[in-house]
Design an enzyme around this catalytic site. Structure first.
Site, PDB file in Angstrom:
ATOM      1  N   TYR A 196      60.516 -17.749 -18.653  1.00 43.04           N
ATOM      2  CA  TYR A 196      60.055 -17.886 -20.172  1.00 43.04           C
ATOM      3  C   TYR A 196      58.922 -18.377 -20.332  1.00 43.04           C
ATOM      4  CZ  TYR A 196      60.681 -20.179 -24.926  1.00 43.04           C
ATOM      5  OH  TYR A 196      60.535 -20.110 -26.299  1.00 43.04           O
ATOM      6  N   CYS A 199      59.462 -34.839 -22.473  1.00 40.15           N
ATOM      7  CA  CYS A 199      60.635 -34.819 -21.702  1.00 40.15           C
ATOM      8  C   CYS A 199      60.403 -34.742 -20.294  1.00 40.15           C
ATOM      9  CB  CYS A 199      61.278 -33.463 -21.860  1.00 40.15           C
ATOM     10  SG  CYS A 199      60.536 -31.823 -21.169  1.00 40.15           S
ATOM     11  N   CYS A 259      59.666 -27.155 -20.520  1.00 43.20           N
ATOM     12  CA  CYS A 259      60.102 -28.268 -21.571  1.00 43.20           C
ATOM     13  C   CYS A 259      61.364 -27.881 -22.267  1.00 43.20           C
ATOM     14  CB  CYS A 259      59.025 -28.264 -22.449  1.00 43.20           C
ATOM     15  SG  CYS A 259      59.313 -29.260 -24.139  1.00 43.20           S
ATOM     16  N   HIS A 284      60.444  -7.329 -34.019  1.00 44.99           N
ATOM     17  CA  HIS A 284      61.998  -8.110 -34.311  1.00 44.99           C
ATOM     18  C   HIS A 284      61.917  -8.663 -35.709  1.00 44.99           C
ATOM     19  CE1 HIS A 284      63.725  -7.009 -30.660  1.00 44.99           C
ATOM     20  NE2 HIS A 284      63.045  -7.833 -29.662  1.00 44.99           N
ATOM     21  N   CYS A 338      57.042 -30.635 -25.798  1.00 44.30           N
ATOM     22  CA  CYS A 338      56.969 -31.904 -26.548  1.00 44.30           C
ATOM     23  C   CYS A 338      56.170 -32.945 -26.003  1.00 44.30           C
ATOM     24  CB  CYS A 338      58.514 -32.338 -26.584  1.00 44.30           C
ATOM     25  SG  CYS A 338      59.110 -32.780 -24.725  1.00 44.30           S
ATOM     26  N   THR A 360      58.198  -9.500 -30.411  1.00 48.03           N
ATOM     27  CA  THR A 360      58.991 -10.343 -31.057  1.00 48.03           C
ATOM     28  C   THR A 360      58.528 -10.117 -32.318  1.00 48.03           C
ATOM     29  OG1 THR A 360      58.828 -12.016 -29.280  1.00 48.03           O
ATOM     30  CG2 THR A 360      59.123 -12.890 -31.297  1.00 48.03           C
ATOM     31  N   CYS A 414      53.375  -8.152 -30.956  1.00 50.42           N
ATOM     32  CA  CYS A 414      54.326  -8.379 -29.800  1.00 50.42           C
ATOM     33  C   CYS A 414      55.616  -7.911 -30.360  1.00 50.42           C
ATOM     34  CB  CYS A 414      54.368 -10.058 -29.607  1.00 50.42           C
ATOM     35  SG  CYS A 414      55.798 -10.528 -28.369  1.00 50.42           S
ATOM     36  N   CYS A 424      57.906 -32.052 -19.096  1.00 49.08           N
ATOM     37  CA  CYS A 424      56.469 -32.081 -19.532  1.00 49.08           C
ATOM     38  C   CYS A 424      55.790 -33.348 -18.765  1.00 49.08           C
ATOM     39  CB  CYS A 424      56.536 -32.412 -20.878  1.00 49.08           C
ATOM     40  SG  CYS A 424      56.836 -31.035 -22.241  1.00 49.08           S
TER      41      CYS A 424
HETATM   42  P1  NAD Z   1      59.339  -3.429 -25.267  1.00 44.34           P
HETATM   43  O1  NAD Z   1      60.716  -3.330 -26.083  1.00 44.34           O
HETATM   44  O2  NAD Z   1      58.184  -2.764 -25.569  1.00 44.34           O
HETATM   45  O3  NAD Z   1      59.880  -2.811 -23.784  1.00 44.34           O
HETATM   46  C1  NAD Z   1      61.174  -2.716 -23.191  1.00 44.34           C
HETATM   47  C2  NAD Z   1      61.331  -1.412 -22.680  1.00 44.34           C
HETATM   48  O4  NAD Z   1      62.659  -1.037 -22.161  1.00 44.34           O
HETATM   49  C3  NAD Z   1      61.067  -0.082 -23.666  1.00 44.34           C
HETATM   50  O5  NAD Z   1      60.012   0.707 -23.364  1.00 44.34           O
HETATM   51  C4  NAD Z   1      62.577   0.708 -23.578  1.00 44.34           C
HETATM   52  O6  NAD Z   1      62.272   2.017 -23.778  1.00 44.34           O
HETATM   53  C5  NAD Z   1      62.900   0.303 -22.193  1.00 44.34           C
HETATM   54  N1  NAD Z   1      64.325   0.555 -22.298  1.00 44.34           N
HETATM   55  C6  NAD Z   1      65.509   0.979 -23.222  1.00 44.34           C
HETATM   56  N2  NAD Z   1      66.262   1.121 -22.559  1.00 44.34           N
HETATM   57  C7  NAD Z   1      66.341   1.304 -20.949  1.00 44.34           C
HETATM   58  C8  NAD Z   1      66.809   1.609 -19.829  1.00 44.34           C
HETATM   59  N3  NAD Z   1      68.176   1.767 -20.028  1.00 44.34           N
HETATM   60  N4  NAD Z   1      66.453   1.372 -18.775  1.00 44.34           N
HETATM   61  C9  NAD Z   1      65.230   1.069 -18.608  1.00 44.34           C
HETATM   62  N5  NAD Z   1      64.469   0.726 -19.792  1.00 44.34           N
HETATM   63  C10 NAD Z   1      64.944   0.832 -20.936  1.00 44.34           C
HETATM   64  O7  NAD Z   1      59.206  -4.976 -24.691  1.00 44.34           O
HETATM   65  P2  NAD Z   1      58.097  -5.814 -23.946  1.00 44.34           P
HETATM   66  O8  NAD Z   1      57.025  -6.123 -25.208  1.00 44.34           O
HETATM   67  O9  NAD Z   1      57.353  -4.921 -22.952  1.00 44.34           O
HETATM   68  O10 NAD Z   1      58.821  -6.901 -23.321  1.00 44.34           O
HETATM   69  C11 NAD Z   1      59.778  -6.857 -22.427  1.00 44.34           C
HETATM   70  C12 NAD Z   1      61.057  -7.669 -22.584  1.00 44.34           C
HETATM   71  O11 NAD Z   1      60.650  -9.127 -22.427  1.00 44.34           O
HETATM   72  C13 NAD Z   1      61.702  -7.586 -23.853  1.00 44.34           C
HETATM   73  O12 NAD Z   1      63.077  -7.685 -23.748  1.00 44.34           O
HETATM   74  C14 NAD Z   1      61.055  -8.966 -24.634  1.00 44.34           C
HETATM   75  O13 NAD Z   1      61.906  -9.181 -25.805  1.00 44.34           O
HETATM   76  C15 NAD Z   1      60.985  -9.890 -23.541  1.00 44.34           C
HETATM   77  N6  NAD Z   1      60.120 -10.978 -23.451  1.00 44.34           N
HETATM   78  C16 NAD Z   1      60.379 -12.122 -23.087  1.00 44.34           C
HETATM   79  C17 NAD Z   1      59.717 -13.173 -22.949  1.00 44.34           C
HETATM   80  C18 NAD Z   1      60.097 -14.317 -22.342  1.00 44.34           C
HETATM   81  O14 NAD Z   1      59.401 -15.308 -22.405  1.00 44.34           O
HETATM   82  N7  NAD Z   1      61.236 -14.416 -21.588  1.00 44.34           N
HETATM   83  C19 NAD Z   1      58.530 -13.085 -23.623  1.00 44.34           C
HETATM   84  C20 NAD Z   1      58.086 -11.853 -24.097  1.00 44.34           C
HETATM   85  C21 NAD Z   1      59.022 -10.783 -24.118  1.00 44.34           C
HETATM   86 ZN    ZN Z   2      58.897 -31.209 -23.102  1.00 45.30          ZN
END
Ligand code: NAD
Ligand code: ZN
Length: 342
Positions: free
Chosen positions: A287, A96, A107, A43, A93, A40, A38, A99
């Site tokens: 989320y 809450c 949650c 990161h 959890c 994440t 992923c 949940c």
């Molecule tokens: P990813 O980093 O692979 O994809 C993000 C894309 O955005 C990349 O391809 C990148 O080139 C592109 N990008 C960069 N600059 C840009 C611009 N100016 N305009 C348009 N696109 C641009 O991420 P992913 O795995 O596909 O996940 C998507 C997003 O969702 C990430 O930010 C990730 O952190 C987030 N995420 C959130 C949750 C949640 O629960 N909210 C869960 C998983 C991932």
């Molecule tokens: Zn909860």
């Protein structure tokens, strides 16, 4: 047993020998067959600011997996050894208000597999029965291994009515592309996906008939004219985590438009509240996945013919995990699978 461990507070990951986990009465012990990397995990691998404040080393990371049940706790009722399963990586959890109302995705005290507790980049994973999801026989292992990000895509894409609507998705990462395939499948009219990475935009085009736009070269207003859109997009899905992409989305929305936000911003966007107010936009944060309605819907989408398999572009044995992280870091990949053996 083998595990990919964030062993030290610095960039990198280490393949190490770790003790086998113990399981409690309500837990399921799962032998991992395949995992997916992923954003994440990337990161954490790169040890960015978010990881530094979130991850306590040493930590076995990873939360996207498919495996087989090898043992169950005494109180487990619905799973038995031999069953093929994936699982929800958000542990909630149970106490809450959300949940107890059955809205576990809301949650107030969520813990993440491979973030706040031992992850799935290992041979044996323990999670509570309530988080385990059975994989139907007609869903192949590779697809089952990416249920978590596919679920992010499905949760976002199914947030608003898309039938006949014009949709903009900012960010053609794996999740943005999967969301685009869903939007087309369920009846959106025009689906425009933006990125600055041509590899990913081409991947998006190969999965769904979308208008893929490199915003470094093309302007969204030109695309809107080209598609004959008079008023702007009806629904937006923010999946880049890049503030300028979100700005472009706000600019290009129709009045009354609806936006679902999944991308996590590394720099806080300066929200143009005038656009939100005077266009009467609705913003919804996303989320994770709804437990387990999103799981039900996304598996049904695949069973009814949605093909997301081409989003998986690379496969490696876990001993070659470095290659997997390198290709992810290069931006020249979709989903990357690591095999842990049968
Ligand atoms: P990813 O980093 O692979 O994809 C993000 C894309 O955005 C990349 O391809 C990148 O080139 C592109 N990008 C960069 N600059 C840009 C611009 N100016 N305009 C348009 N696109 C641009 O991420 P992913 O795995 O596909 O996940 C998507 C997003 O969702 C990430 O930010 C990730 O952190 C987030 N995420 C959130 C949750 C949640 O629960 N909210 C869960 C998983 C991932
Ligand atoms: Zn909860």
């Amino acid at each position: 047993m083998k595990a990919l461990v964030k062993a030290k507070p610095e960039p990198g990951l280490w393949l190490q020998d770790v003790p086998e986990p113990k399981y409690g009465p309500a837990d399921v012990l799962i032998k991992i067959r395949k995992t997916a990397i992923c954003g994440t995990d990337l990161h954490i691998y790169n040890w960015d600011a978010w990881s530094q404040k979130t991850i306590k080393t040493p930590m076995v990371i990873g939360h996207e997996f498919v495996g087989e049940v090898v043992a169950v706790g005494a109180a487990v009722k619905n799973f038995r050894p031999g069953q093929r399963v994936s699982g929800e990586g958000h542990l909630t959890c149970g106490k809450c208000r959300s949940c107890r109302a059955g809205k576990r995705h809301l949650c107030i005290d969520t813990h993440g597999v491979g973030v706040n507790r031992i992850g799935c980049f290992t041979e044996l994973l323990v999670i509570p029965e309530i988080n385990v999801y059975p994989v139907p026989d007609n869903l192949e292992d590779d697809i089952a291994a990416i249920m978590d990000p596919f679920g992010n895509a499905a949760h976002t894409a199914l947030s608003f009515d898309l039938v006949g609507e014009d949709v903009i998705i900012t960010g053609a990462g794996p999740i943005g592309i999967m969301a685009a395939t869903i939007a087309k499948r369920i009846g959106a009219r025009h689906v425009v996906i933006t990125d600055v990475n041509d590899y990913r935009l081409n991947l998006a085009k190969s999965l769904a008939s979308v208008r893929a736009v490199n915003v470094a070269r093309e302007s969204l207003s030109d695309i809107q004219n080209e598609l004959g859109m008079m008023q702007g997009f009806d629904v937006g899905m923010e999946m880049s985590g890049v503030p300028s992409a979100f700005d472009q989305m706000l600019e290009s929305m129709n009045h009354g438009g609806k936006i679902a936000m999944l991308g996590i911003f590394s720099q806080k966007p300066l929200l143009n509240s005038d656009l939100v107010i005077f266009k009467s936009l609705t913003l919804k944060g996303i989320y994770g996945r709804e437990m387990f309605e999103t799981w039900y819907k996304m598996i049904s989408l695949v069973q009814s013919g949605l093909d997301i398999a081409p989003i998986i572009t690379h496969r490696f044995d876990v001993d070659d995990f470095q290659k997997g992280f390198d290709v992810m870091n290069s931006g020249q990949s979709g989903k990357v699978i690591l095999n842990w053996g049968e």
